[in-house]
Design an enzyme around this catalytic site. Sequence first.
Site, PDB file in Angstrom:
ATOM      1  CD  GLU A 195       7.238 -13.994  -9.918  1.00  0.00           C
ATOM      2  OE1 GLU A 195       7.380 -12.546 -10.246  1.00  0.00           O
ATOM      3  OE2 GLU A 195       7.741 -14.502  -8.941  1.00  0.00           O
ATOM      4  CB  THR A 221       8.236  -6.498  -1.905  1.00  0.00           C
ATOM      5  OG1 THR A 221       9.578  -6.887  -1.605  1.00  0.00           O
ATOM      6  CG2 THR A 221       7.886  -5.398  -1.014  1.00  0.00           C
ATOM      7  CB  ALA A 251      -2.572  -2.096   2.227  1.00  0.00           C
ATOM      8  CG  HIS A 289       1.943   6.674   0.541  1.00  0.00           C
ATOM      9  ND1 HIS A 289       1.730   6.573   1.981  1.00  0.00           N
ATOM     10  CD2 HIS A 289       2.623   5.231   0.341  1.00  0.00           C
ATOM     11  CE1 HIS A 289       2.291   5.659   2.670  1.00  0.00           C
ATOM     12  NE2 HIS A 289       2.827   4.762   1.813  1.00  0.00           N
ATOM     13  CB  VAL A 348      14.848 -14.662 -15.753  1.00  0.00           C
ATOM     14  CG1 VAL A 348      16.163 -14.213 -16.643  1.00  0.00           C
ATOM     15  CG2 VAL A 348      13.729 -14.554 -16.501  1.00  0.00           C
ATOM     16  NE  ARG A 388      10.031  -0.242   4.548  1.00  0.00           N
ATOM     17  CZ  ARG A 388      10.075  -0.707   6.109  1.00  0.00           C
ATOM     18  NH1 ARG A 388      11.040  -1.519   6.092  1.00  0.00           N
ATOM     19  NH2 ARG A 388       9.170  -0.257   6.686  1.00  0.00           N
ATOM     20  CB  SER A 417       8.699   2.408   1.454  1.00  0.00           C
ATOM     21  OG  SER A 417       9.510   3.438   1.372  1.00  0.00           O
ATOM     22  CB  CYS A 468     -14.221 -18.602   5.441  1.00  0.00           C
ATOM     23  SG  CYS A 468     -13.352 -17.236   6.666  1.00  0.00           S
ATOM     24  CB  CYS A 522     -10.935 -19.495  13.206  1.00  0.00           C
ATOM     25  SG  CYS A 522     -10.945 -20.232  11.563  1.00  0.00           S
TER      26      CYS A 522
END
Length: 483
Positions: free
Chosen positions: A44, A53, A59, A62, A185, A323, A349, A412, A449
């Site tokens: 990576e 992406t 999220a 589908h 790469v 996309r 997508s 948090c 916040c």
Amino acid sequence: MTVTTTGPLPDAPYDVAVIGAGVVGSAIARELARHRGLRVALVEANGDVGEGTSKANTAILHTGFDAVPGSLEARLMREGSALLAGYAAETGIPLERTGALLVAWDADQHAVLPELAAKARRNGVDDTRILEPAELYAREPRLGPGALSALAVPGESIICPWTTTLAYATQAVLAGVDLHLGCRVRRIRDRAGRHEVTSGRGVLHARYLVNAAGLDADAVDALIGRHDFTVSPRRGQLLVYDTFARALVRHILLPVPTALGKGVLVAPTVHGNVLLGPTAEDLHDKRATESTAEGLAALREKGRRILPDLLDEEVTAVYAGLRAATEHDDYQIRADAERRTVTVGGIRSTGLTASLGIASHVAGLLADAGLDLPAPDDLPPLRMPSLGRDTPRPCEQPALVAADPAYGTLVCYCERVSRGEVRDALAAPVPPASLAGLRRRTRVLSGRCQGFACGAQVRDLFERSRAVGPVTGAPPWGAAGSG
Ligand SMILES: Cc1cc2nc3c(=O)[nH]c(=O)nc-3n(C[C@H](O)[C@H](O)[C@H](O)COP(=O)(O)OP(=O)(O)OC[C@H]3O[C@@H](n4cnc5c(N)ncnc54)[C@H](O)[C@@H]3O)c2cc1C
């Protein structure tokens, strides 16, 4: 278990190197890891997994109800959706089956709904139903006035995209895949039956290559000597509304799709927020992930019609993703037996949904191209820390806090994230490389916040972990909040 971020790459050749650790490449590496004995590298360019992406989408898991029947995308979405729903239950990836309502706002859209229901049936989705206004407004009381009807798609779900990629990569690493980060790469040469892959961190060798480079899949294909498609980034900007807005909406509210795409939706998130977006802007720049005033204004305009009260709520964040569109309508997944490569391009997508379907398809293509795949074995069991709003946070679990008070010490307050969860994330097999990575793993800095209250403490914990290395004596990673 190997994750490398600096230094030279191993000399020993790999059987397969997967280029790109987004949701797709990570799923492929995990799938290959089931075949014990295979040496696999996941390579990576960024310092973390899922930084392309895959970190910036809508999220939604589908069903594939509106895919083009008979297309590869339709098949891999259908298979991937079922596989990911099962995997989420097994590993604790937050998922809610909210269902979707595809709302018709005018007579033309109303007339199209039966066709969409028929298309859904051709895609194997048999449980859609057209709702009259009375039932529609009973189900979504805050929907804007004037809707004529809707197609209900009960199987559409919301999921945590960050935990999904991280789960795939973590399980791959636990099963023996080498994850090499910060490793862009740059050149690929065929040397006597092996690929010599030159990266910013040196050279590795692999018999087979999988190109899962997302927006750069065409550029990596060029390094292999292929040119089958050009990636044209299509930007999607989104607004994230505060958790107070979550009570306004129960389903994913979709528009009737047009030739330009799925259109602007309102969707709850598994973290308790509400999303409005995305835009669809064809660009040339593959790095143009900025939000624009015009884009956000256009979203607000559309959102006003769908869910007017949403516009009165606070926005906690905005983001944009690109996309990987191509000149073709379908996924571009091809094996080249002579070159010993598989290219996975044009995953526009729907890649989150289809990821596990794509992974199993790619393993089959590698076998067809001559790779000997040992019999598959079980993967090491994995339980991800739950970030979902429908499971109690560690600080809400008295037994956990009694056993380890770090889970009762909040860092948090907006998102109720404890010091124990931050510690666990920093010591995890695939640890964060940045505060943004820590945010995706724990929800720190994600609340209303936006880190104003906890930012300094979180940064301190992060910097200290980098200075001293992984925390020792932490409980087994994944124990927190595993619900
Ligand atoms: C606005 C928006 C909304 C979306 N909504 C949904 C949704 O609701 N549901 C759904 O299923 N899908 C959705 N998608 C699609 C989904 O997010 C993508 O299909 C998916 O994330 C693609 O994953 P990927 O792994 O192919 O690409 P990426 O996540 O981009 O990963 C590719 C990786 O390859 C690396 N790389 C590139 N070149 C090199 C190189 N030379 N060397 C090493 N590494 C390299 C990159 O750094 C990157 O990390 C949406 C997309 C967008 C933009």
